[in-house]
Design an enzyme around this catalytic site. Structure first.
Site, short mmCIF file in Angstrom:
data_model
loop_
_atom_site.label_atom_id
_atom_site.label_comp_id
_atom_site.label_asym_id
_atom_site.label_seq_id
_atom_site.Cartn_x
_atom_site.Cartn_y
_atom_site.Cartn_z
N ARG A 197 -7.82 -14.93 -11.69
CA ARG A 197 -6.67 -15.40 -12.46
C ARG A 197 -6.48 -16.88 -12.17
O ARG A 197 -6.44 -17.28 -11.01
CB ARG A 197 -5.42 -14.61 -12.05
CG ARG A 197 -4.17 -15.03 -12.78
CD ARG A 197 -2.95 -14.28 -12.29
NE ARG A 197 -2.11 -15.14 -11.47
CZ ARG A 197 -0.83 -14.91 -11.20
NH1 ARG A 197 -0.24 -13.82 -11.66
NH2 ARG A 197 -0.14 -15.73 -10.45
N TYR A 250 5.22 -21.79 -12.69
CA TYR A 250 4.94 -20.44 -12.21
C TYR A 250 3.50 -20.32 -11.72
O TYR A 250 2.57 -20.77 -12.38
CB TYR A 250 5.16 -19.40 -13.33
CG TYR A 250 4.63 -18.08 -12.92
CD1 TYR A 250 5.34 -17.31 -12.00
CD2 TYR A 250 3.39 -17.63 -13.33
CE1 TYR A 250 4.84 -16.12 -11.54
CE2 TYR A 250 2.88 -16.44 -12.87
CZ TYR A 250 3.60 -15.69 -11.98
OH TYR A 250 3.10 -14.53 -11.50
N ASP A 275 -1.64 -15.57 -16.44
CA ASP A 275 -0.32 -14.94 -16.50
C ASP A 275 0.68 -15.91 -17.14
O ASP A 275 0.93 -16.99 -16.60
CB ASP A 275 0.12 -14.58 -15.07
CG ASP A 275 1.35 -13.69 -15.05
OD1 ASP A 275 1.96 -13.48 -16.11
OD2 ASP A 275 1.69 -13.20 -13.95
N HIS A 286 3.80 -15.01 -17.75
CA HIS A 286 5.06 -14.68 -17.08
C HIS A 286 6.27 -14.74 -17.99
O HIS A 286 7.29 -15.38 -17.66
CB HIS A 286 5.25 -15.57 -15.83
CG HIS A 286 5.73 -14.79 -14.65
ND1 HIS A 286 7.05 -14.76 -14.27
CD2 HIS A 286 5.08 -13.98 -13.79
CE1 HIS A 286 7.18 -13.98 -13.22
NE2 HIS A 286 6.00 -13.49 -12.91
N GLU A 309 -1.49 -12.33 -19.74
CA GLU A 309 -0.52 -11.36 -19.21
C GLU A 309 0.91 -11.75 -19.58
O GLU A 309 1.25 -12.95 -19.56
CB GLU A 309 -0.69 -11.35 -17.68
CG GLU A 309 0.29 -10.45 -16.96
CD GLU A 309 0.16 -10.61 -15.45
OE1 GLU A 309 -0.92 -11.03 -14.97
OE2 GLU A 309 1.15 -10.34 -14.75
N GLU A 360 4.09 -5.17 -15.49
CA GLU A 360 4.36 -5.15 -14.04
C GLU A 360 5.82 -4.83 -13.74
O GLU A 360 6.13 -4.35 -12.65
CB GLU A 360 3.93 -6.46 -13.38
CG GLU A 360 4.76 -7.66 -13.79
CD GLU A 360 4.30 -8.96 -13.13
OE1 GLU A 360 3.10 -9.18 -13.01
OE2 GLU A 360 5.18 -9.74 -12.71
N ARG A 414 0.06 -2.70 -16.90
CA ARG A 414 0.14 -3.20 -15.52
C ARG A 414 1.13 -2.45 -14.64
O ARG A 414 1.40 -2.86 -13.51
CB ARG A 414 0.48 -4.70 -15.55
CG ARG A 414 -0.79 -5.45 -15.84
CD ARG A 414 -0.69 -6.91 -15.80
NE ARG A 414 0.01 -7.53 -14.70
CZ ARG A 414 -0.45 -7.63 -13.45
NH1 ARG A 414 -1.60 -7.09 -13.12
NH2 ARG A 414 0.27 -8.25 -12.53
N GLU A 441 -5.22 -5.96 -9.56
CA GLU A 441 -4.83 -7.25 -8.96
C GLU A 441 -4.86 -7.12 -7.44
O GLU A 441 -4.44 -6.12 -6.88
CB GLU A 441 -3.42 -7.63 -9.43
CG GLU A 441 -2.95 -8.98 -8.90
CD GLU A 441 -1.55 -9.35 -9.40
OE1 GLU A 441 -0.81 -8.44 -9.83
OE2 GLU A 441 -1.20 -10.54 -9.34
N TRP A 456 12.14 -16.22 -16.13
CA TRP A 456 11.24 -16.63 -15.06
C TRP A 456 10.03 -15.74 -15.07
O TRP A 456 10.11 -14.54 -15.27
CB TRP A 456 11.92 -16.54 -13.68
CG TRP A 456 10.95 -17.04 -12.64
CD1 TRP A 456 10.63 -18.34 -12.37
CD2 TRP A 456 10.13 -16.23 -11.79
NE1 TRP A 456 9.66 -18.40 -11.41
CE2 TRP A 456 9.32 -17.12 -11.04
CE3 TRP A 456 9.98 -14.86 -11.61
CZ2 TRP A 456 8.38 -16.67 -10.12
CZ3 TRP A 456 9.06 -14.40 -10.69
CH2 TRP A 456 8.26 -15.31 -9.95
C1 GCO Z 1 1.74 -11.11 -10.82
C2 GCO Z 1 3.20 -11.28 -10.81
C3 GCO Z 1 3.82 -11.73 -9.54
C4 GCO Z 1 5.30 -11.50 -9.65
C5 GCO Z 1 5.88 -10.99 -8.41
C6 GCO Z 1 7.33 -10.61 -8.61
O1 GCO Z 1 1.19 -11.09 -11.90
O2 GCO Z 1 1.16 -10.96 -9.76
O3 GCO Z 1 3.66 -11.90 -11.97
O4 GCO Z 1 3.47 -13.03 -9.20
O5 GCO Z 1 5.97 -12.62 -10.08
O6 GCO Z 1 5.12 -9.91 -7.99
O7 GCO Z 1 7.76 -9.76 -7.63
MG MG Z 2 2.41 -11.17 -13.55
#
Ligand code: GCO
Ligand code: MG
Length: 402
Positions: free
Chosen positions: A147, A159, A210, A212, A236, A262, A283, A339, A402
């Site tokens: 990644r 991020y 990612d 995010h 992602e 996630e 995820r 991951e 975020w």
């Molecule tokens: C990822 C995630 C993490 C999260 C974190 C939040 O893809 O690994 O986005 O970086 O931000 O796990 O608790």
């Molecule tokens: Mg993520």
């Protein structure tokens, strides 16, 4: 066999972890991860107040019934706190079942569907040049999937950019720190990053990214389209997924594969995304999606629709979660990727584990159960430290995702 005790262990060997230990009258115990990053104490209270008292005296072999009891029986269904607590119980009970049978969990779940679990690591740089160096470092370590996240020119913090070379650890202050975001700057820079990475490394390795939850669906469509020449393994969380319909719009505009989930905690969060084939990878993971019992159900639904698994595996998912996830990954037919962000040495010492990494793949090992233990004496040396995830604002000061 009866459950005689269940204890919640909170420790901070580099970061906070919440672990549930379920004990039985014949001495076998099981462990489950209950860590919810930045909201750890909520799950501790949920477990101690509402779950542990109802567990004592039950037969630990009745995994499905106990799962249903805490899910249906709560009346207030779903949500990350409830589902992380249920996951911890479920994982601990599977661990007990594995230990009683003398088998690793993947054997209870139908055996190996593959020889090893392909994992992706995190290459983070403050700028393009540093990110290229980081990707090279991951390739040298043997990773097949990487990644890539980079600082965006003109933004003070982005991020995924690590302060530490070992891993990216966003929850770093007791009160949330504030990051700044500009979609325009990001959309301008991101394709240049992947153009440079493919120019330097070719197409042999899988590259992931990612977003995010930072874009709207139409912006994600634009980004996905501009990344198509660089054939990403996935992009992602392009947009927040409360609105599952938004992904229809993304799909109309790009064939860049999409990974989401996630922050999901039940199958219902992903129902439309899966059944309408709006995503390619799900995820959701053991600790936040109700444990192996529920995650295996999500994976079965996903399999019908050509959606593969890509479990979340950041550092806030404890080694107990990782060991369980690797057993799941090895057995599930529609596995995609796992991951893997390495934990600190302190964390690894507190949680002795059977899993290993070799040349881009991980292996859960053959210890009975999920193969992860806890050294409680050592854990007690690392007391809980409040840590929150950051928040995000646009350049005009408005709150953003975020
Ligand atoms: C990822 C995630 C993490 C999260 C974190 C939040 O893809 O690994 O986005 O970086 O931000 O796990 O608790
Ligand atoms: Mg993520």
């Amino acid at each position: 066999m009866k459950i005689t005790a269940a204890r919640v262990i909170v420790c901070c060997p580099g970061r906070n972890f919440v672990t549930l230990k379920v004990e039985t009258d014949d001495g076998v115990y099981g462990l489950g991860d209950a860590t919810l990053n930045g909201r750890e104490k909520s799950v501790v209270a949920y477990l101690e107040e509402h779950v542990v008292p109802a567990l004592i005296g039950r037969d630990p072999a009745q995994i499905e019934d106990i799962w249903q009891y805490f899910y249906r029986g709560a009346y207030w269904r779903r949500g990350p706190v409830t589902m992380s607590a249920i996951a911890a119980v479920d994982t601990a009970l599977w661990d007990i079942k594995g230990k009683v049978a003398g088998l690793p969990l993947y054997q209870l779940w139908g055996g190996k569907s593959r020889n090893g679990v392909m994992v992706y690591g995190h290459a983070n740089g403050k700028d393009l040049a540093e990110t290229i160096d980081e990707v090279a470092r991951y390739i040298d370590m043997g990773y097949k999937a990487i990644r890539a996240q980079s600082g965006v020119p003109g933004l003070a913090s982005t991020y995924g950019v690590a302060k530490d070379r070992l891993f990216y650890e966003p929850a770093d202050a007791a009160l949330a720190t504030e990051n700044m975001w500009s979609t325009a700057k990001y959309l301008d820079f991101c394709p240049k990053l992947f153009e440079a990475l493919r120019a330097r490394f070719g197409f042999e390795h899988h590259l992931l990214h990612d977003i995010h939850h930072r874009l709207t669906p139409i912006e994600a469509g634009l980004l996905g389209k501009s990344l198509e020449p660089y054939r990403l393994f996935w992009m992602e969380d392009p947009t927040p997924a409360e609105n599952q319909e938004g992904f229809r719009l993304i799909r109309q505009h790009t064939v860049t594969p999409i990974a989401v989930g996630e922050v999901f905690n039940t199958i219902y969060d992903a129902q439309a995304l899966i059944t309408e084939q709006l995503i390619d990878y799900i995820r959701a993971t053991i600790v936040h999606a109700g444990g192996p019992t529920h995650l295996r159900r999500i994976a079965s639904l996903a399999d019908l629709y050509h959606v593969r698994t890509g479990c979340h595996g950041a550092t806030d998912l404890s080694p107990v979660c990782m060991g369980t996830a690797l057993n799941f990954d090895l057995s599930v037919p529609n596995f995609g990727v796992q991951e893997y962000m390495r934990h600190t040495e302190e964390t690894d010492a507190v949680f002795p584990h059977a899993y290993t990494f070799e040349r881009g793949y991980m292996y859960p090992g053959d210890a009975p159960g999920h193969g992860v233990d806890i050294d409680e004496k050592l854990a007690a040396k690392y007391p809980y430290r409040p840590a929150s995830l950051p928040v995000n604002r646009l350049e005009d000061g408005a709150m953003w995702n975020w």
